[in-house]
Design a protein around this motif. Structure first.
Motif, PDB file in Angstrom:
ATOM      1  N   SER A  68     -10.415  -1.062   1.672  1.00 50.35           N
ATOM      2  CA  SER A  68     -10.503  -0.746   3.095  1.00 50.35           C
ATOM      3  C   SER A  68     -11.937  -0.775   3.614  1.00 50.35           C
ATOM      4  O   SER A  68     -12.892  -0.557   2.849  1.00 50.35           O
ATOM      5  CB  SER A  68      -9.905   0.638   3.378  1.00 50.35           C
ATOM      6  OG  SER A  68      -8.508   0.589   3.425  1.00 50.35           O
ATOM      7  N   PRO A  69     -12.115  -1.036   4.913  1.00 44.64           N
ATOM      8  CA  PRO A  69     -13.444  -0.916   5.520  1.00 44.64           C
ATOM      9  C   PRO A  69     -13.978   0.496   5.310  1.00 44.64           C
ATOM     10  O   PRO A  69     -13.214   1.452   5.166  1.00 44.64           O
ATOM     11  CB  PRO A  69     -13.188  -1.199   7.001  1.00 44.64           C
ATOM     12  CG  PRO A  69     -11.891  -1.942   7.033  1.00 44.64           C
ATOM     13  CD  PRO A  69     -11.084  -1.423   5.890  1.00 44.64           C
ATOM     14  N   VAL A 118      -7.890   5.675  14.948  1.00 47.81           N
ATOM     15  CA  VAL A 118      -8.299   4.899  13.780  1.00 47.81           C
ATOM     16  C   VAL A 118      -7.313   5.256  12.675  1.00 47.81           C
ATOM     17  O   VAL A 118      -7.171   6.433  12.332  1.00 47.81           O
ATOM     18  CB  VAL A 118      -9.734   5.242  13.344  1.00 47.81           C
ATOM     19  CG1 VAL A 118     -10.091   4.485  12.064  1.00 47.81           C
ATOM     20  CG2 VAL A 118     -10.728   4.923  14.450  1.00 47.81           C
ATOM     21  N   PRO A 119      -6.599   4.296  12.093  1.00 46.86           N
ATOM     22  CA  PRO A 119      -5.613   4.629  11.052  1.00 46.86           C
ATOM     23  C   PRO A 119      -6.285   5.069   9.769  1.00 46.86           C
ATOM     24  O   PRO A 119      -7.497   4.892   9.573  1.00 46.86           O
ATOM     25  CB  PRO A 119      -4.848   3.315  10.876  1.00 46.86           C
ATOM     26  CG  PRO A 119      -5.831   2.255  11.253  1.00 46.86           C
ATOM     27  CD  PRO A 119      -6.654   2.843  12.365  1.00 46.86           C
ATOM     28  N   ALA A 120      -5.496   5.615   8.870  1.00 48.63           N
ATOM     29  CA  ALA A 120      -6.035   6.141   7.611  1.00 48.63           C
ATOM     30  C   ALA A 120      -6.722   5.070   6.784  1.00 48.63           C
ATOM     31  O   ALA A 120      -7.684   5.356   6.065  1.00 48.63           O
ATOM     32  CB  ALA A 120      -4.912   6.798   6.806  1.00 48.63           C
ATOM     33  N   ASN A 121      -6.247   3.818   6.878  1.00 45.97           N
ATOM     34  CA  ASN A 121      -6.887   2.753   6.106  1.00 45.97           C
ATOM     35  C   ASN A 121      -8.080   2.141   6.829  1.00 45.97           C
ATOM     36  O   ASN A 121      -8.641   1.155   6.371  1.00 45.97           O
ATOM     37  CB  ASN A 121      -5.880   1.674   5.712  1.00 45.97           C
ATOM     38  CG  ASN A 121      -5.308   0.933   6.912  1.00 45.97           C
ATOM     39  OD1 ASN A 121      -5.525   1.317   8.063  1.00 45.97           O
ATOM     40  ND2 ASN A 121      -4.546  -0.119   6.653  1.00 45.97           N
ATOM     41  N   ARG A 122      -8.456   2.729   7.970  1.00 46.32           N
ATOM     42  CA  ARG A 122      -9.636   2.331   8.732  1.00 46.32           C
ATOM     43  C   ARG A 122      -9.611   0.841   9.076  1.00 46.32           C
ATOM     44  O   ARG A 122     -10.654   0.195   9.187  1.00 46.32           O
ATOM     45  CB  ARG A 122     -10.918   2.677   7.944  1.00 46.32           C
ATOM     46  CG  ARG A 122     -11.053   4.148   7.623  1.00 46.32           C
ATOM     47  CD  ARG A 122     -12.368   4.462   6.917  1.00 46.32           C
ATOM     48  NE  ARG A 122     -12.457   3.875   5.588  1.00 46.32           N
ATOM     49  CZ  ARG A 122     -11.934   4.405   4.482  1.00 46.32           C
ATOM     50  NH1 ARG A 122     -11.274   5.556   4.548  1.00 46.32           N
ATOM     51  NH2 ARG A 122     -12.058   3.811   3.310  1.00 46.32           N
ATOM     52  N   GLN A 130      -3.636   5.262  -1.053  1.00 41.96           N
ATOM     53  CA  GLN A 130      -4.957   5.842  -1.292  1.00 41.96           C
ATOM     54  C   GLN A 130      -5.790   4.957  -2.213  1.00 41.96           C
ATOM     55  O   GLN A 130      -6.995   4.762  -1.996  1.00 41.96           O
ATOM     56  CB  GLN A 130      -4.805   7.244  -1.898  1.00 41.96           C
ATOM     57  CG  GLN A 130      -4.167   8.273  -0.979  1.00 41.96           C
ATOM     58  CD  GLN A 130      -2.639   8.160  -0.924  1.00 41.96           C
ATOM     59  OE1 GLN A 130      -2.035   7.357  -1.658  1.00 41.96           O
ATOM     60  NE2 GLN A 130      -2.023   8.956  -0.065  1.00 41.96           N
ATOM     61  N   GLN A 131      -5.160   4.402  -3.240  1.00 38.35           N
ATOM     62  CA  GLN A 131      -5.876   3.521  -4.160  1.00 38.35           C
ATOM     63  C   GLN A 131      -6.300   2.225  -3.465  1.00 38.35           C
ATOM     64  O   GLN A 131      -7.399   1.717  -3.702  1.00 38.35           O
ATOM     65  CB  GLN A 131      -4.992   3.206  -5.374  1.00 38.35           C
ATOM     66  CG  GLN A 131      -4.775   4.388  -6.301  1.00 38.35           C
ATOM     67  CD  GLN A 131      -3.704   4.112  -7.351  1.00 38.35           C
ATOM     68  OE1 GLN A 131      -2.761   3.342  -7.121  1.00 38.35           O
ATOM     69  NE2 GLN A 131      -3.858   4.732  -8.520  1.00 38.35           N
ATOM     70  N   VAL A 169       2.966   0.240   6.484  1.00 42.85           N
ATOM     71  CA  VAL A 169       2.416  -0.148   5.189  1.00 42.85           C
ATOM     72  C   VAL A 169       1.446   0.900   4.667  1.00 42.85           C
ATOM     73  O   VAL A 169       1.526   1.327   3.503  1.00 42.85           O
ATOM     74  CB  VAL A 169       1.735  -1.526   5.295  1.00 42.85           C
ATOM     75  CG1 VAL A 169       0.966  -1.855   4.015  1.00 42.85           C
ATOM     76  CG2 VAL A 169       2.779  -2.607   5.576  1.00 42.85           C
ATOM     77  N   ASP A 170       0.515   1.353   5.510  1.00 45.61           N
ATOM     78  CA  ASP A 170      -0.484   2.298   5.031  1.00 45.61           C
ATOM     79  C   ASP A 170       0.113   3.676   4.747  1.00 45.61           C
ATOM     80  O   ASP A 170      -0.442   4.435   3.953  1.00 45.61           O
ATOM     81  CB  ASP A 170      -1.620   2.425   6.049  1.00 45.61           C
ATOM     82  CG  ASP A 170      -2.826   3.133   5.469  1.00 45.61           C
ATOM     83  OD1 ASP A 170      -3.257   2.758   4.357  1.00 45.61           O
ATOM     84  OD2 ASP A 170      -3.332   4.074   6.101  1.00 45.61           O
TER      85      ASP A 170
END
Length: 649
Positions: free
Chosen positions: A99-100, A122-126, A92-93, A354-355
């Motif tokens: 992140s985009p 679309v993944p959580a880290n965009r 999250q940090q 990773v995300d």
């Protein structure tokens, strides 16, 4: 006005220009995506046009808002002495800082829909926007054309000119999946067993047990006196723990407990849970009950007797990787993450791991035979690796099983494999290993094998030719990372002239299939489908073995490492065995016996001599200190544990 806001407005303007994708693309200034043409997409390889109706699924990758800042932070948190050392970010940090933006994602998604594509996940880290459509729509939208090319015995799709996107989509980094570079991925495993594979006898339970002098061949064939030792049947359990000096520490509780080790491969074995349990009981390892889980998409599983759903033997790869990690870190939690295929989604699966921070350490036993991939394909993977380091995740990759990728052919272009050549991962090379009756390391040399077949008429070995070996060499893409400065000789780092470059591998462990590990899995034999065991190798063995040992060190240290290389290079010397050629005068190689039919002696036997460290036809060589076959060396027991766990303390 922010970049994201400008992009959104620019795309809104695109949408108003015309009803068709072609009109919109032609009416709007476009930006070229650098590195978007595969190096293999040449006229010499072209076989024909791609049908416009061909279905394509691809991902539009988006760059970080501060790519230099993300890389600098990942380096700092992994390097002793930095003010940020050990201050790893949560997913999250990381998203909040690098992140985009959601607006960038919205702009790209809107453009893709306008061009006639179905927008997917679309993944959580965009990090990307997935889309599906036809090759014809993709050609119009991205301002290119597509053709079929014959590469490495496969017919693959590639774009003939660079890809373009509207000028307003400034957040776009690359597009992955329009060309089929990912189909060239392979599992780094040479002893890939067919259904019902067994290792032929005689073989040795430990080094030197059975020799040409004390054991007759099963069909009466006379063999030369040298090499004399029949190949090991496959090392397991305490043999490998003892060879690397970790048996006592593992028995005392330094066994990886509290650490999660992930394994990424393609597909998934439906029998892996029972196979792991059977293997553990057979070799003195604890049960994995409560310490193992699989993360796979629906439909990922394949039937063990239907190889069409298991391209390249990936079920055996999964089995090898997990059993190897469990052997060296029997207390660690294991998580298997299976991509639904081996031709499109390995990059997305790594991003998911990773995300989602699904593991503290990740072992990867796949790669590409060289660095000849589109730069736009490599860049998004580097981003994922940087995020891993920033979050405290250590990534290990097998260095490859084909030496310098020249095959020993004079004039061929040497290259390390990707992703092992990335400066953000730990590349693990392979060795040949002799283990004594008392589970001690007798010798360890570089894994580069030459093979001689028996001439039955003269009962002599033929001329040795290069067969396979540990991947390594000097990158043409990446400058020398800081952890290699002062360690890698200039003769290796500057082999192509110019500045010092990244070299591979970083470290090493057992990889030679002729002195390999005994693994067990459910296989389809001629008399039924059941569990059995066989010897296997490749740097896909080296990577999970090393990842397991690193889990032990992480447990002792009590903290994650992120990029492991600064700690591993610091541990060279007192904590690492320098692999040299010294043992070859006493242990030149081994004798291997194989069933012709792969299952029993009914079809006869094949005999060959396998010579160790036979790199005379390659451009990479074992030498004292760092070398491009074994890196800084292999773990040396308690001293290695102390050195690695003490890094940053």
């Amino acid at each position: 006005m922010s970049r994201a806001r400008r992009s959104a407005l620019a795309v809104a303007g695109v949408l108003a220009l015309g009803a068709t994708g072609t009109a919109a693309a032609s009416a709007t200034p476009a930006q070229t995506l650098p590195g978007s043409v595969p190096s293999w997409a040449t006229a010499a390889h072209r076989t024909g046009a791609t049908a416009p109706s061909t279905s394509v699924t691809f991902r539009v990758y988006l760059g970080y808002r501060d790519p230099a800042g993300a890389a600098a932070y990942a380096q700092a948190v992994s390097t002793e002495g930095s003010a940020d050392y050990g201050h790893f970010l949560t997913p999250q940090q990381f998203r909040a800082r690098f992140s985009p933006t959601a607006r960038t994602v919205g702009a790209v998604s809107g453009w893709l829909r306008h061009e006639g594509f179905s927008v997917g996940s679309v993944p959580a880290n965009r990090k990307y926007v997935e889309a599906t459509g036809t090759a014809g729509r993709a050609a119009a939208a991205f301002g290119t054309s597509f053709a079929q090319f014959r590469v490495d015995g496969r017919t693959v799709r590639g774009n003939t000119t660079p890809l373009h996107v509207p000028a307003g989509l400034t957040g776009v980094e690359a597009v992955v999946g329009l060309d089929e570079s990912q189909t060239l991925a392979h599992a780094d495993k040479l002893a890939d067993p067919p259904a019902g594979f067994r290792n032929a006898r005689p073989c040795s339970e430990y080094w030197g047990q059975r020799t040409v002098q004390n054991t007759a061949t099963p069909d009466g064939t006379t063999l030369p006196d040298s090499p004399s030792t029949f190949a090991p049947c496959g090392y397991a359990g305490s043999q490998l723990q003892g060879a690397y000096g970790l048996k006592d520490s593992i028995a005392s509780g330094t066994d990886g407990r509290g650490v999660t080790v992930g394994v990424i491969d393609a597909y998934a074995s439906p029998t892996i849970q029972s196979d792991l349990e059977t293997y553990s009981r057979a070799h003195g390892l604890p049960s994995v009950q409560g310490h193992f889980r699989q993360v796979v998409a629906p439909g990922t599983y394949q039937h063990p007797t239907n190889p069409r759903h298991d391209p390249g033997g990936w079920a055996g790869e999964e089995t090898l990787d997990l059993e190897a990690v469990h052997t060296m870190a029997p207390g660690a939690d294991l998580v298997y993450i299976g991509a639904p295929n081996n031709y499109r989604d390995l990059d997305a699966i790594m991003n998911r791991v990773v995300d989602g921070h699904l593991a503290d350490i990740v072992s990867n036993s796949y790669g590409y035979g060289g660095e000849a991939l589109p730069r736009g394909y490599i860049a998004p993977q580097l981003d994922t690796q940087i995020q891993a380091a920033a979050e405290g995740i250590s990534l290990f990759f097998s260095s490859g099983d084909s030496g310098d990728e020249t095959g020993g052919v004079a004039g061929a272009t040497p290259t390390p494999d990707w992703p092992a050549s990335s400066p953000w991962v730990t590349a693990v090379g392979g060795t040949s290993l002799g283990v004594t009756r008392s589970d001690q390391r007798l010798f360890e040399v570089g894994w580069e094998t030459a093979r001689s077949s028996l001439d039955p008429a003269t009962t002599t070995w033929g001329t040795p030719t290069y067969l396979y070996g540990s991947g390594g060499g000097t990158s043409r893409l990446f400058a020398q990372p800081s952890y290699q400065k002062g360690v890698v000789p200039d003769s290796i780092a500057t082999t192509y002239g110019g500045g010092a470059m990244r070299t591979v591998p970083d470290v090493s462990a057992l990889g030679d299939p002729n002195t390999g590990m005994l693994v067990g899995e459910t296989q389809a034999f001629s008399d039924g489908t059941y569990y059995d065991e066989y010897r296997i190798g490749g740097t896909s063995l080296s990577s999970p073995l090393y990842a397991g040992m690193f889990a032990d060190a992480m447990q002792r240290a009590g903290h994650p490492y992120g990029l492991a290389n600064p700690a591993l290079y610091a541990a060279r010397g007192s904590g690492t065995l320098d692999i040299t050629t010294a043992p070859l005068s006493t242990y030149p190689g081994t004798v291997r016996v194989d069933y012709v039919d792969g299952e029993s002696g009914a079809g006869g036997y094949r005999y060959s001599a396998r010579y160790f460290d036979a790199d005379h036809s390659l451009t990479i060589h074992v030498r004292p200190g760092y070398d491009d076959v074994t890196g800084v060396g292999s773990p040396d027991g308690g001293a290695w544990l102390d050195a690695v766990s003490g890094y940053g303390g």
